[in-house]
Design a protein around this motif. Structure first.
Motif, PDB file in Angstrom:
ATOM      1  N   THR A 178      50.883  47.965  41.202  1.00 47.58           N
ATOM      2  CA  THR A 178      51.201  46.323  41.060  1.00 47.58           C
ATOM      3  C   THR A 178      49.734  45.645  41.462  1.00 47.58           C
ATOM      4  O   THR A 178      49.656  44.562  40.624  1.00 47.58           O
ATOM      5  N   ARG A 179      49.233  46.043  42.317  1.00 42.88           N
ATOM      6  CA  ARG A 179      47.808  45.228  42.558  1.00 42.88           C
ATOM      7  C   ARG A 179      46.755  45.417  41.386  1.00 42.88           C
ATOM      8  O   ARG A 179      45.938  44.547  41.318  1.00 42.88           O
ATOM      9  N   ASP A 180      46.654  46.625  40.904  1.00 39.73           N
ATOM     10  CA  ASP A 180      45.669  46.790  39.832  1.00 39.73           C
ATOM     11  C   ASP A 180      46.282  45.791  38.720  1.00 39.73           C
ATOM     12  O   ASP A 180      45.304  45.362  37.749  1.00 39.73           O
ATOM     13  N   TRP A 181      47.417  45.902  38.223  1.00 37.42           N
ATOM     14  CA  TRP A 181      48.026  45.095  37.258  1.00 37.42           C
ATOM     15  C   TRP A 181      47.562  43.669  37.568  1.00 37.42           C
ATOM     16  O   TRP A 181      47.201  42.760  36.688  1.00 37.42           O
ATOM     17  N   ALA A 182      47.646  43.257  38.854  1.00 36.30           N
ATOM     18  CA  ALA A 182      47.160  42.025  39.296  1.00 36.30           C
ATOM     19  C   ALA A 182      45.735  41.398  39.203  1.00 36.30           C
ATOM     20  O   ALA A 182      45.376  40.478  38.535  1.00 36.30           O
ATOM     21  N   LYS A 183      44.862  42.496  39.096  1.00 37.17           N
ATOM     22  CA  LYS A 183      43.513  42.401  39.108  1.00 37.17           C
ATOM     23  C   LYS A 183      43.011  41.952  37.307  1.00 37.17           C
ATOM     24  O   LYS A 183      42.377  41.179  37.119  1.00 37.17           O
ATOM     25  N   PHE A 184      43.996  42.652  36.820  1.00 37.63           N
ATOM     26  CA  PHE A 184      43.854  42.377  35.235  1.00 37.63           C
ATOM     27  C   PHE A 184      44.133  40.891  35.050  1.00 37.63           C
ATOM     28  O   PHE A 184      43.568  40.050  34.186  1.00 37.63           O
ATOM     29  N   GLY A 185      45.397  40.313  35.617  1.00 36.97           N
ATOM     30  CA  GLY A 185      45.773  38.927  35.360  1.00 36.97           C
ATOM     31  C   GLY A 185      44.410  38.154  36.160  1.00 36.97           C
ATOM     32  O   GLY A 185      44.147  36.861  35.794  1.00 36.97           O
ATOM     33  N   ILE A 186      43.964  38.550  37.245  1.00 35.68           N
ATOM     34  CA  ILE A 186      42.810  37.844  38.006  1.00 35.68           C
ATOM     35  C   ILE A 186      41.539  37.880  37.018  1.00 35.68           C
ATOM     36  O   ILE A 186      41.063  36.572  37.022  1.00 35.68           O
ATOM     37  N   LEU A 187      41.479  38.656  36.371  1.00 35.12           N
ATOM     38  CA  LEU A 187      40.114  38.532  35.345  1.00 35.12           C
ATOM     39  C   LEU A 187      40.484  37.633  34.311  1.00 35.12           C
ATOM     40  O   LEU A 187      39.407  36.733  33.984  1.00 35.12           O
ATOM     41  N   TYR A 188      41.703  37.467  33.861  1.00 31.99           N
ATOM     42  CA  TYR A 188      41.881  36.228  32.887  1.00 31.99           C
ATOM     43  C   TYR A 188      41.978  34.968  33.789  1.00 31.99           C
ATOM     44  O   TYR A 188      41.555  33.990  32.930  1.00 31.99           O
ATOM     45  N   LEU A 189      42.363  34.804  34.805  1.00 35.07           N
ATOM     46  CA  LEU A 189      42.334  33.550  35.428  1.00 35.07           C
ATOM     47  C   LEU A 189      40.875  33.121  35.814  1.00 35.07           C
ATOM     48  O   LEU A 189      40.744  31.899  35.855  1.00 35.07           O
ATOM     49  N   ASN A 190      40.054  33.942  35.985  1.00 35.06           N
ATOM     50  CA  ASN A 190      38.668  33.817  36.357  1.00 35.06           C
ATOM     51  C   ASN A 190      37.910  33.635  34.866  1.00 35.06           C
ATOM     52  O   ASN A 190      36.711  33.824  34.841  1.00 35.06           O
ATOM     53  N   LYS A 191      38.587  33.692  33.642  1.00 36.62           N
ATOM     54  CA  LYS A 191      38.189  33.419  32.324  1.00 36.62           C
ATOM     55  C   LYS A 191      37.086  34.601  32.144  1.00 36.62           C
ATOM     56  O   LYS A 191      35.764  34.297  31.405  1.00 36.62           O
ATOM     57  N   GLY A 192      37.266  35.950  32.537  1.00 36.46           N
ATOM     58  CA  GLY A 192      36.354  36.861  31.986  1.00 36.46           C
ATOM     59  C   GLY A 192      35.501  37.279  32.968  1.00 36.46           C
ATOM     60  O   GLY A 192      34.381  38.012  32.639  1.00 36.46           O
ATOM     61  N   ASN A 193      35.222  36.510  34.193  1.00 34.23           N
ATOM     62  CA  ASN A 193      34.162  36.775  35.054  1.00 34.23           C
ATOM     63  C   ASN A 193      34.626  37.541  36.429  1.00 34.23           C
ATOM     64  O   ASN A 193      35.646  37.206  36.746  1.00 34.23           O
ATOM     65  N   TRP A 194      34.005  38.599  36.653  1.00 31.72           N
ATOM     66  CA  TRP A 194      34.528  39.464  37.726  1.00 31.72           C
ATOM     67  C   TRP A 194      33.394  39.487  38.908  1.00 31.72           C
ATOM     68  O   TRP A 194      32.517  40.184  38.647  1.00 31.72           O
TER      69      TRP A 194
END
Length: 444
Positions: free
Chosen positions: A338-354
């Protein structure tokens, strides 16, 4: 007596007719049961009994008898002793349903992983989470949202995680599932597929106007104008039946096909590109096959999702399962905690910047969230949208990765929120609207 014999004869004929038309369905029932068992046991390290009582407890599938063989890491299922199906697991590529062609295929190649040790907390590392209290979060209200999501056992919520400003502000799991348990995302995997194309586009290796059928010899060349954009938006005009409750295009593909990239590819054209919108898992697996063709060899294709996405953003639990010929089943078979699925969402929240490194362009977010023609504002490019307001109390900006049985990753940009919900039952639009509304109300 003659009347009784007549009635018995009619009943027998009825039974024979029912069995004749339903016997092929046994293939799907035992296929689902064995595949789900093998994947859940060997990818997620789950208890087989728990899987039988919960994961496989759905209409028709629960008629299957399923057993696990530790000796060869497989699972076998039958329906009243009929239609045996076996799923075999291999480290790195997940479980596959075997068939008569199984012995022909080579599984020597598996993805290389690019995991590095780190000392950072979530999300940019895997060294725990920060315990800072955010002043603008009303944690009492947030607790109400969590309690409501789990209090009704009929909702069958398994995990719920809320991220605000890149920090976990709420997280809960049912018994038997932990933060380290990989969860099958089902069609959330489609959004992974879309992202892989976004990465290739950012790297300058592909264009969304690329026409994958141009070089093929086709009858009247009807497919030659189909572009990647059309495929990512489910508007190719190719025929497809996405029905999981009968023998259909999608169930044949997932439970019978060796090469799942061909199911949609071989379908006839029923409309010109953009004329109709038709949700199709076959299209996603066709795109997986096209993706495979972008690499010089099969190993490079296997490595790409891990090297360029998963391990780059610390989704180290992520795993994509393949079909019998080694294609990633990017319609359905992606796993992550679940945490890693959240990271995927965060990547989009941050518009592709990690954390300072760009994974895909900012414009890619605009692309996947632009409503697709004829989808009534519900679909972008392998992401689902709220443009038409199916969640009436939530901003129209919200978009999500959606999966079977209510798997969701919601991205809410204006609130800097990512919400991950996983479960064993699809939720209504009203239920998701209420969940998101209650979470958003906790943010001041």
């Amino acid at each position: 007596m003659r009347k009784i014999k007549l009635l018995l004869g009619i009943a027998l004929v009825g039974i024979i007719i029912t069995a004749y038309f339903n016997y092929p369905k046994l293939n799907l029932m035992s296929g689902f049961a064995s595949k789900n068992m093998a994947s859940s046991v060997y990818i997620a390290d789950r208890d087989p009994v728990d899987i039988i009582l919960n994961d496989n407890d759905m209409p028709l599938v629960n008629l299957s008898n399923c057993t696990v063989s530790e000796a060869d890491e497989s699972a076998k299922a039958t329906v009243y002793g009929l239609m045996p199906r076996t799923a075999v697991y291999k480290e790195g590529v997940g479980a596959v349903l075997t068939n008569k062609e199984f012995s022909k295929h080579n599984f020597e190649l598996i993805p290389n992983r690019f995991i590095t040790k780190d000392s950072l907390p979530f999300p940019y590392g895997n060294n725990g989470v920060t315990d800072t209290i955010l002043e603008n979060v009303d944690y009492d209200k947030l607790e109400v949202a969590f309690s409501n999501a789990f209090k009704d056992t009929e909702q069958k919520t398994r995990t719920l995680l809320v991220v605000h400003k890149n920090q976990i502000i709420g997280e809960r799991y049912i018994r038997g599932i932990t933060k380290d348990t990989p969860i099958l995302g089902w069609s959330m995997t489609k959004s992974i597929l879309s992202t892989l194309y976004g990465i290739l586009e950012y790297q300058g290796k592909i264009d969304m106007n690329y026409k994958p059928f141009t070089d093929e010899i086709l009858t009247k060349n009807l497919k030659s104008n189909i572009t990647l954009n059309n495929l990512l938006r489910m508007q190719s005009g190719l025929s497809w039946d996405e029905n999981y409750f009968k023998i259909s295009d999608v169930t044949r593909m997932l439970f019978l096909d060796s090469d799942m990239t061909l199911a949609q590819k071989n379908k006839e054209v029923i409309a010109t590109p953009t004329e109709i919108w038709n949700y199709s898992s076959g299209t996603s697996n066709l795109l997986s096959g096209i993706l495979r063709g972008q690499f010089k060899n099969h190993q490079a294709y296997l490595d790409f999702p891990y090297q360029s996405l998963f391990d780059k953003i610390g989704m180290n639990s992520a795993l994509l399962e393949t079909d019998l010929v080694g294609n990633y089943v990017l319609s359905s078979y992606g796993w992550a905690t679940t945490r890693d699925w959240a990271k995927f969402g965060i990547l989009y929240l941050n518009k592709g910047n990690w954390n300072g490194e760009r994974i895909f362009s900012e414009s890619w977010v605009d692309y996947v969230t632009r409503p697709t023609q004829n989808s009534d504002g519900t679909y972008g490019a392998h992401f689902w949208l709220n443009s038409e307001g199916k969640y009436p109390d939530i901003s129209r900006e919200v978009y999500s990765a959606n999966g079977f049985l209510g798997q969701r990753i919601f991205i809410i940009p204006s609130k800097e929120l990512v919400v991950v919900r996983t479960g064993l039952k699809e939720q209504t639009d009203n239920q998701f609207n209420t969940l998101l509304k209650e979470i958003i109300q906790s943010i001041r």
